[in-house]
Design a protein around this motif. Sequence first.
Motif, PDB file in Angstrom:
ATOM      1  N   LEU A 382     -20.793  -8.772  18.699  1.00  0.00           N
ATOM      2  CA  LEU A 382     -21.626  -9.932  18.355  1.00  0.00           C
ATOM      3  C   LEU A 382     -22.359  -9.744  17.032  1.00  0.00           C
ATOM      4  O   LEU A 382     -23.102 -10.612  16.615  1.00  0.00           O
ATOM      5  CB  LEU A 382     -22.635 -10.208  19.486  1.00  0.00           C
ATOM      6  CG  LEU A 382     -21.993 -10.454  20.859  1.00  0.00           C
ATOM      7  CD1 LEU A 382     -23.045 -10.540  21.947  1.00  0.00           C
ATOM      8  CD2 LEU A 382     -21.156 -11.738  20.829  1.00  0.00           C
ATOM      9  N   ARG A 383     -22.113  -8.614  16.375  1.00  0.00           N
ATOM     10  CA  ARG A 383     -22.776  -8.279  15.110  1.00  0.00           C
ATOM     11  C   ARG A 383     -24.305  -8.322  15.266  1.00  0.00           C
ATOM     12  O   ARG A 383     -24.999  -8.896  14.446  1.00  0.00           O
ATOM     13  CB  ARG A 383     -22.339  -9.198  13.952  1.00  0.00           C
ATOM     14  CG  ARG A 383     -20.864  -9.393  13.760  1.00  0.00           C
ATOM     15  CD  ARG A 383     -20.043  -8.144  13.539  1.00  0.00           C
ATOM     16  NE  ARG A 383     -20.685  -7.093  12.791  1.00  0.00           N
ATOM     17  CZ  ARG A 383     -20.506  -5.801  13.061  1.00  0.00           C
ATOM     18  NH1 ARG A 383     -19.744  -5.413  14.043  1.00  0.00           N
ATOM     19  NH2 ARG A 383     -21.109  -4.901  12.338  1.00  0.00           N
ATOM     20  N   GLN A 384     -24.784  -7.702  16.318  1.00  0.00           N
ATOM     21  CA  GLN A 384     -26.230  -7.641  16.529  1.00  0.00           C
ATOM     22  C   GLN A 384     -26.693  -6.204  16.345  1.00  0.00           C
ATOM     23  O   GLN A 384     -26.053  -5.280  16.843  1.00  0.00           O
ATOM     24  CB  GLN A 384     -26.580  -8.112  17.952  1.00  0.00           C
ATOM     25  CG  GLN A 384     -26.377  -9.589  18.136  1.00  0.00           C
ATOM     26  CD  GLN A 384     -26.516 -10.007  19.594  1.00  0.00           C
ATOM     27  OE1 GLN A 384     -26.554  -9.181  20.496  1.00  0.00           O
ATOM     28  NE2 GLN A 384     -26.561 -11.306  19.807  1.00  0.00           N
ATOM     29  N   GLN A 385     -27.810  -6.032  15.654  1.00  0.00           N
ATOM     30  CA  GLN A 385     -28.259  -4.661  15.389  1.00  0.00           C
ATOM     31  C   GLN A 385     -29.295  -4.143  16.369  1.00  0.00           C
ATOM     32  O   GLN A 385     -29.725  -3.005  16.270  1.00  0.00           O
ATOM     33  CB  GLN A 385     -28.742  -4.559  13.950  1.00  0.00           C
ATOM     34  CG  GLN A 385     -27.550  -4.411  13.025  1.00  0.00           C
ATOM     35  CD  GLN A 385     -27.839  -4.838  11.624  1.00  0.00           C
ATOM     36  OE1 GLN A 385     -28.373  -5.912  11.394  1.00  0.00           O
ATOM     37  NE2 GLN A 385     -27.504  -3.991  10.686  1.00  0.00           N
ATOM     38  N   ASN A 386     -29.668  -4.992  17.322  1.00  0.00           N
ATOM     39  CA  ASN A 386     -30.701  -4.566  18.277  1.00  0.00           C
ATOM     40  C   ASN A 386     -30.105  -3.776  19.427  1.00  0.00           C
ATOM     41  O   ASN A 386     -30.163  -4.182  20.583  1.00  0.00           O
ATOM     42  CB  ASN A 386     -31.498  -5.781  18.782  1.00  0.00           C
ATOM     43  CG  ASN A 386     -30.610  -6.773  19.507  1.00  0.00           C
ATOM     44  OD1 ASN A 386     -29.414  -6.841  19.239  1.00  0.00           O
ATOM     45  ND2 ASN A 386     -31.173  -7.517  20.426  1.00  0.00           N
ATOM     46  N   THR A 387     -29.505  -2.632  19.109  1.00  0.00           N
ATOM     47  CA  THR A 387     -28.995  -1.756  20.165  1.00  0.00           C
ATOM     48  C   THR A 387     -30.183  -1.166  20.927  1.00  0.00           C
ATOM     49  O   THR A 387     -31.343  -1.349  20.518  1.00  0.00           O
ATOM     50  CB  THR A 387     -28.168  -0.600  19.561  1.00  0.00           C
ATOM     51  OG1 THR A 387     -29.032   0.182  18.741  1.00  0.00           O
ATOM     52  CG2 THR A 387     -26.990  -1.114  18.742  1.00  0.00           C
ATOM     53  N   LEU A 388     -29.909  -0.421  21.977  1.00  0.00           N
ATOM     54  CA  LEU A 388     -31.012   0.138  22.760  1.00  0.00           C
ATOM     55  C   LEU A 388     -31.706   1.284  22.033  1.00  0.00           C
ATOM     56  O   LEU A 388     -32.817   1.665  22.388  1.00  0.00           O
ATOM     57  CB  LEU A 388     -30.492   0.592  24.126  1.00  0.00           C
ATOM     58  CG  LEU A 388     -30.163  -0.578  25.072  1.00  0.00           C
ATOM     59  CD1 LEU A 388     -29.346  -0.099  26.270  1.00  0.00           C
ATOM     60  CD2 LEU A 388     -31.437  -1.279  25.545  1.00  0.00           C
TER      61      LEU A 388
END
Length: 425
Positions: A382-388
Amino acid sequence: MSDKRQLNNGSIFTRRQFIRRAGAAAAAIAVTGKALGANERLGVGFIGCGGRSGAHLNTVHWLKTQANEPVEIVAACDIYRPRMRKVVDAYGVKGYMDHRELLDDPNVDVVCISTCDHHHGYQAIDAVRAGKDVYCEKPMTHWRQFELTKRLAAEVRKSGRVFQLGTQGMSDSAWHQMKKLVQDGLIGQPIHAECGFFRVGDWGERGMPIDDENIKPGPDLNWEAFLGDVPKRPFDVSRFFRWRMYEDYAGGPATDLFPHSLTSVVSILGVSFPNKVVATGGKFRYQQREVPDTFNMLIDYPEKVTIAVLGTQGNDNQGTGFRGSGKRVPIIRGWEGSLTIEGKEIVFVPAKGCDKKPQRFDIEHAEDFVEYWRKFLACCRLRQQNTLSPVDLAYHVQTALQMGMLGFRKGKVATFDAVEENIVL
Ligand SMILES: NC(=O)c1ccc[n+]([C@@H]2O[C@H](COP(=O)([O-])OP(=O)(O)OC[C@H]3O[C@@H](n4cnc5c(N)ncnc54)[C@H](O)[C@@H]3O)[C@@H](O)[C@H]2O)c1
């Protein structure tokens, strides 16, 4: 995996070009909210085929075969050929002895870095520059590589690639629930936190397996590549297989264990760079190693809160109990009360003089390594950088740990120049 795709405008792209374009469009996605290829099959390449990598390979294989996750193990790299070959044979994938060749492989979308600490930063930078998303084992870098830590954080930000540090304990909802309670003001102004890691044994260092006592550098073992940026020295079988005992490649509890303990607490408190760190410890039980077995850090933050991180490998009494990857349960103290964990509950204890009532909150779910990977892969798609465990959190935690180690070795208090982002000793 090397399919070609026809785009709307009729042009043909290789999969790699397609993915690169997808990455370049990340900013646009943030605006439009449009996700790219939620079912995109991701190819994962593994850099480092030792102990930890086995856990990653099992998990990714399980996700593919048992959970229908669109993911594929596509390549493996190790500078020690027998370990690389083992993975190649087990999964029928391409094998490399140089991580740069793996990064050139168009079937690799994502890399999982499980090499020795002193390679993580360089390999992660090479990876994001090659357009790959990165799952990087902790610690983010070796304790003496602060400039590299800073550079890695900047390179990841600039690249727009997805980054997750190997602090899988961040998949435990407890830390996120505690963070929300702190943000909501339950404990008032945070002032103090305690965390740590206690265990018995030097099995993680002196107990590391030696696959072949008689191995020598040559076509099957690239000693120069193992050394990387550390001082050159003749081949030594113990240094190669039991690198965690040596300062050149490892740091003992501070960088091996404390990333697990400190990441959740830094996240709960929402602090970033410390302004002061003092550390003590040494080889109090195990002498056949260079790195400390006992390490204690006091970290002060400009927000007027201290975190105490305590630990020894000489006793496993966690005091307040442990949770997840063996780490001691933290206590988060504020002016109005404190938060900790008992069993499956988060417990709020009011401070003396505060009229708030004691409270208990059910913890939604415990740490889960499979979910940690699944969330990371979802972020990649999803091209999101908010990983855990995203790069900035990793950078802030690693800065404190490096201040601790550098100060400890010099017998000094380490301070931080927040303007220049530099450690001062
Ligand atoms: N998150 C966790 O709970 C957890 C647990 C264990 C280890 N780790 C981390 O994983 C990393 C690896 O630990 P390990 O126990 O698997 O060590 P290991 O020695 O078993 O494996 C490391 C592998 O990297 C290879 N290697 C060394 N230099 C290389 C290079 N330049 N390119 C490619 N391969 C190279 C070695 O030959 C070796 O096979 C460490 O940084 C450690 O901190 C994390």
